[in-house]
Design a protein around this motif. Structure first.
Motif, PDB file in Angstrom:
ATOM      1  N   LEU A 128      91.226  44.911  65.533  1.00 35.75           N
ATOM      2  CA  LEU A 128      91.409  46.364  65.494  1.00 35.75           C
ATOM      3  C   LEU A 128      92.715  46.783  66.156  1.00 35.75           C
ATOM      4  O   LEU A 128      93.382  47.712  65.688  1.00 35.75           O
ATOM      5  N   GLU A 129      93.081  46.096  67.238  1.00 29.05           N
ATOM      6  CA  GLU A 129      94.355  46.400  67.901  1.00 29.05           C
ATOM      7  C   GLU A 129      95.532  46.104  66.984  1.00 29.05           C
ATOM      8  O   GLU A 129      96.522  46.849  66.959  1.00 29.05           O
ATOM      9  N   ALA A 130      95.430  45.028  66.211  1.00 29.73           N
ATOM     10  CA  ALA A 130      96.506  44.703  65.272  1.00 29.73           C
ATOM     11  C   ALA A 130      96.645  45.796  64.217  1.00 29.73           C
ATOM     12  O   ALA A 130      97.760  46.146  63.805  1.00 29.73           O
ATOM     13  N   ALA A 131      95.522  46.332  63.767  1.00 31.33           N
ATOM     14  CA  ALA A 131      95.570  47.417  62.785  1.00 31.33           C
ATOM     15  C   ALA A 131      96.186  48.679  63.387  1.00 31.33           C
ATOM     16  O   ALA A 131      96.944  49.388  62.712  1.00 31.33           O
ATOM     17  N   ARG A 132      95.890  48.967  64.651  1.00 33.30           N
ATOM     18  CA  ARG A 132      96.482  50.141  65.296  1.00 33.30           C
ATOM     19  C   ARG A 132      97.987  49.969  65.468  1.00 33.30           C
ATOM     20  O   ARG A 132      98.755  50.925  65.311  1.00 33.30           O
ATOM     21  N   ILE A 133      98.418  48.762  65.798  1.00 36.49           N
ATOM     22  CA  ILE A 133      99.860  48.500  65.935  1.00 36.49           C
ATOM     23  C   ILE A 133     100.572  48.710  64.601  1.00 36.49           C
ATOM     24  O   ILE A 133     101.702  49.193  64.547  1.00 36.49           O
ATOM     25  N   ASP A 134      99.899  48.373  63.514  1.00 29.46           N
ATOM     26  CA  ASP A 134     100.482  48.571  62.182  1.00 29.46           C
ATOM     27  C   ASP A 134     100.455  50.019  61.736  1.00 29.46           C
ATOM     28  O   ASP A 134     100.933  50.344  60.643  1.00 29.46           O
ATOM     29  N   GLY A 135      99.871  50.893  62.546  1.00 23.69           N
ATOM     30  CA  GLY A 135      99.890  52.322  62.246  1.00 23.69           C
ATOM     31  C   GLY A 135      98.635  52.869  61.606  1.00 23.69           C
ATOM     32  O   GLY A 135      98.612  54.031  61.185  1.00 23.69           O
ATOM     33  N   ALA A 136      97.592  52.074  61.550  1.00 23.49           N
ATOM     34  CA  ALA A 136      96.350  52.552  60.947  1.00 23.49           C
ATOM     35  C   ALA A 136      95.611  53.481  61.906  1.00 23.49           C
ATOM     36  O   ALA A 136      95.524  53.213  63.105  1.00 23.49           O
ATOM     37  N   GLY A 137      95.072  54.574  61.373  1.00 27.18           N
ATOM     38  CA  GLY A 137      94.268  55.485  62.165  1.00 27.18           C
ATOM     39  C   GLY A 137      92.841  54.982  62.331  1.00 27.18           C
ATOM     40  O   GLY A 137      92.430  54.011  61.687  1.00 27.18           O
ATOM     41  N   GLU A 138      92.083  55.660  63.178  1.00 20.03           N
ATOM     42  CA  GLU A 138      90.726  55.214  63.453  1.00 20.03           C
ATOM     43  C   GLU A 138      89.832  55.305  62.213  1.00 20.03           C
ATOM     44  O   GLU A 138      89.023  54.411  61.970  1.00 20.03           O
ATOM     45  N   PHE A 139      89.983  56.356  61.431  1.00 24.72           N
ATOM     46  CA  PHE A 139      89.157  56.485  60.232  1.00 24.72           C
ATOM     47  C   PHE A 139      89.489  55.382  59.228  1.00 24.72           C
ATOM     48  O   PHE A 139      88.586  54.820  58.583  1.00 24.72           O
ATOM     49  N   ARG A 140      90.771  55.062  59.092  1.00 27.44           N
ATOM     50  CA  ARG A 140      91.166  53.998  58.161  1.00 27.44           C
ATOM     51  C   ARG A 140      90.676  52.640  58.651  1.00 27.44           C
ATOM     52  O   ARG A 140      90.252  51.799  57.850  1.00 27.44           O
ATOM     53  N   ILE A 141      90.731  52.414  59.951  1.00 25.18           N
ATOM     54  CA  ILE A 141      90.207  51.158  60.510  1.00 25.18           C
ATOM     55  C   ILE A 141      88.724  51.045  60.236  1.00 25.18           C
ATOM     56  O   ILE A 141      88.231  49.979  59.845  1.00 25.18           O
ATOM     57  N   TRP A 142      87.997  52.154  60.422  1.00 25.32           N
ATOM     58  CA  TRP A 142      86.547  52.130  60.173  1.00 25.32           C
ATOM     59  C   TRP A 142      86.249  51.802  58.713  1.00 25.32           C
ATOM     60  O   TRP A 142      85.364  50.989  58.430  1.00 25.32           O
ATOM     61  N   TRP A 143      86.994  52.393  57.793  1.00 25.70           N
ATOM     62  CA  TRP A 143      86.693  52.236  56.374  1.00 25.70           C
ATOM     63  C   TRP A 143      87.224  50.922  55.796  1.00 25.70           C
ATOM     64  O   TRP A 143      86.541  50.275  54.995  1.00 25.70           O
ATOM     65  N   LYS A 144      88.427  50.522  56.198  1.00 24.28           N
ATOM     66  CA  LYS A 144      89.082  49.362  55.587  1.00 24.28           C
ATOM     67  C   LYS A 144      88.755  48.042  56.278  1.00 24.28           C
ATOM     68  O   LYS A 144      88.806  46.979  55.648  1.00 24.28           O
ATOM     69  N   ILE A 145      88.451  48.088  57.588  1.00 26.23           N
ATOM     70  CA  ILE A 145      88.251  46.847  58.334  1.00 26.23           C
ATOM     71  C   ILE A 145      86.807  46.698  58.805  1.00 26.23           C
ATOM     72  O   ILE A 145      86.167  45.665  58.573  1.00 26.23           O
ATOM     73  N   VAL A 146      86.301  47.735  59.465  1.00 25.08           N
ATOM     74  CA  VAL A 146      84.984  47.619  60.086  1.00 25.08           C
ATOM     75  C   VAL A 146      83.870  47.554  59.038  1.00 25.08           C
ATOM     76  O   VAL A 146      83.015  46.668  59.080  1.00 25.08           O
ATOM     77  N   MET A 147      83.857  48.470  58.082  1.00 27.53           N
ATOM     78  CA  MET A 147      82.776  48.512  57.099  1.00 27.53           C
ATOM     79  C   MET A 147      82.677  47.243  56.253  1.00 27.53           C
ATOM     80  O   MET A 147      81.575  46.718  56.059  1.00 27.53           O
ATOM     81  N   PRO A 148      83.791  46.697  55.734  1.00 22.70           N
ATOM     82  CA  PRO A 148      83.665  45.410  55.015  1.00 22.70           C
ATOM     83  C   PRO A 148      83.178  44.269  55.906  1.00 22.70           C
ATOM     84  O   PRO A 148      82.519  43.346  55.421  1.00 22.70           O
ATOM     85  N   SER A 149      83.492  44.328  57.191  1.00 18.79           N
ATOM     86  CA  SER A 149      83.098  43.252  58.101  1.00 18.79           C
ATOM     87  C   SER A 149      81.615  43.295  58.447  1.00 18.79           C
ATOM     88  O   SER A 149      81.051  42.277  58.845  1.00 18.79           O
ATOM     89  N   VAL A 150      80.998  44.459  58.312  1.00 23.00           N
ATOM     90  CA  VAL A 150      79.574  44.598  58.668  1.00 23.00           C
ATOM     91  C   VAL A 150      78.728  44.853  57.425  1.00 23.00           C
ATOM     92  O   VAL A 150      77.716  45.547  57.489  1.00 23.00           O
ATOM     93  N   LYS A 151      79.112  44.282  56.326  1.00 21.49           N
ATOM     94  CA  LYS A 151      78.364  44.462  55.076  1.00 21.49           C
ATOM     95  C   LYS A 151      76.890  44.060  55.215  1.00 21.49           C
ATOM     96  O   LYS A 151      76.005  44.792  54.750  1.00 21.49           O
ATOM     97  N   PRO A 152      76.562  42.924  55.841  1.00 17.15           N
ATOM     98  CA  PRO A 152      75.129  42.603  56.004  1.00 17.15           C
ATOM     99  C   PRO A 152      74.369  43.667  56.771  1.00 17.15           C
ATOM    100  O   PRO A 152      73.200  43.936  56.478  1.00 17.15           O
ATOM    101  N   ALA A 153      75.032  44.304  57.737  1.00 19.30           N
ATOM    102  CA  ALA A 153      74.351  45.323  58.542  1.00 19.30           C
ATOM    103  C   ALA A 153      74.029  46.554  57.714  1.00 19.30           C
ATOM    104  O   ALA A 153      72.901  47.063  57.761  1.00 19.30           O
ATOM    105  N   TRP A 154      75.007  47.061  56.961  1.00 18.29           N
ATOM    106  CA  TRP A 154      74.694  48.285  56.231  1.00 18.29           C
ATOM    107  C   TRP A 154      73.810  48.026  55.015  1.00 18.29           C
ATOM    108  O   TRP A 154      73.141  48.937  54.535  1.00 18.29           O
ATOM    109  N   LEU A 155      73.774  46.797  54.515  1.00 17.49           N
ATOM    110  CA  LEU A 155      72.786  46.477  53.492  1.00 17.49           C
ATOM    111  C   LEU A 155      71.365  46.511  54.075  1.00 17.49           C
ATOM    112  O   LEU A 155      70.418  46.954  53.425  1.00 17.49           O
ATOM    113  N   THR A 156      71.242  46.053  55.321  1.00 19.01           N
ATOM    114  CA  THR A 156      69.949  46.127  55.995  1.00 19.01           C
ATOM    115  C   THR A 156      69.544  47.570  56.256  1.00 19.01           C
ATOM    116  O   THR A 156      68.371  47.948  56.091  1.00 19.01           O
TER     117      THR A 156
END
Length: 320
Positions: free
Chosen positions: A215-243
């Motif tokens: 997440l820190e790498a994404a912030r350094i690249d200029g990504a905002g918190e909403f973009r980090i949540w949608w582009k990085i966090v949500m794909p990474s927790v796919k098993p969780a949101w399927l549950t």
């Protein structure tokens, strides 16, 4: 001391455990000997007889858990004279589809078309399930990956909320819905599922495993918190949101909504099915068909996402 040795063994390269001792350092050779010693000790602690008994126990446990589902499927195809037999049988002597024919005839004679009830159920289920995934993930992200005052208190409140059953919340939810003028609207069924605590808890636990460096790498690249949540966090927790989808779907699909909905044209499928079940002895066959029809969608959804659910449950307590 034993835990430290075990961790060191786990860090030993696989080639060092499988190949010969040539080219290994003195420390790696020691770890290799310990690896085979621990593995041999583990095998010696559990004999083949214990494995067989454990397999039999799990088989019996699985059969006991699947018995209600099997009984519901069998009853749906029994003629009424077989359904009323006591003790009940776990097989069908003369299978028939008359129960489903009777159910379809009852639904055709309703004041409101069956398609309207089905539309209401699909609409409410999709909105409530999607809303729960979005709201739970948005709330879980700052709780899992940010530090702010009151974070620990909020996390404890979430855990405490898991202790309360749905029935305990009926009166507060009804009062809140009445104050917000949501009674007799779809939102009175959607909002209680959207704020379901189980989804938030699972999302928080699973998001806690995402490396903060990513997440820190994404912030350094200029990504905002909403973009980090949608582009990085949500794909990474796919098993969780399927549950979360499964839990939310089951919660809303089985809710008849009679506490909040009074307009017949806005009622959902479980409501009309409960009216069929209340028809008495004459509708025993149709009732068996209703039980099977209402069971199938959650079972199909769970079967399609079973692997992700198991992964979520086994890793929800692991931290980075």
């Amino acid at each position: 001391m034993t835990s430290t040795k075990t961790n060191n063994i786990e860090k030993l390269p696989v080639t060092a455990l499988q190949g010969n001792r040539a080219g290994l350092t003195k420390e790696e050779r020691k770890l290799r000997r310990r690896h085979f010693w621990y593995r041999g000790a583990k095998k010696a602690n559990r004999s083949r007889a214990v494995d067989i008994l454990l397999a039999i126990f799990l088989l019996l446990l699985g059969a006991f858990m699947i018995l209600p589902i099997w009984f519901a499927v069998v009853n749906a195809f029994k003629p009424i004279e077989e359904i009323l037999i006591f003790p009940p049988r776990l097989y069908v002597a003369h299978p028939t589809l008359n129960n489903f024919v009777q159910l379809s005839q009852i639904l055709e004679n309703m004041w409101v078309p069956f398609s309207r009830y089905l539309f209401n159920s699909v609409l409410v289920t999709v909105l409530a399930t999607g809303g729960n995934v979005i709201c739970a993930s948005l709330a879980a992200y700052p709780l899992a990956k940010h530090n702010f005052p009151g974070k620990k208190v909020i996390s404890k409140i979430i855990v405490m909320a898991l202790l309360f059953t749905t029935q305990v919340l009926y009166i507060p939810q009804y009062i809140i819905s009445a104050k917000l003028h949501l009674i007799n609207t779809y939102w009175s069924l959607i909002f209680p599922v959207v704020q379901m605590t189980m989804g938030l808890y699972l999302m928080q636990q699973f998001m806690g495993q995402i490396p903060s460096s990513l997440l820190e790498a994404a912030r350094i690249d200029g990504a905002g918190e909403f973009r980090i949540w949608w582009k990085i966090v949500m794909p990474s927790v796919k098993p969780a949101w399927l549950t979360v989808i499964i839990f939310a779907f089951q919660n809303i699909w089985n809710n008849n909504g009679n506490l909040y909905i009074y307009n017949e044209s806005m009622k959902v499928l479980p409501s009309i099915m409960s009216q069929v079940q209340a028809g008495g002895l004459a509708r025993t066959g149709a009732t068996s068909a209703v039980i099977l029809v209402m069971m199938l969608p959650p079972i199909i959804l769970f079967t399609a996402t079973q692997r992700q659910v198991i992964e979520t449950m086994t890793t929800s307590g692991i931290k980075e």
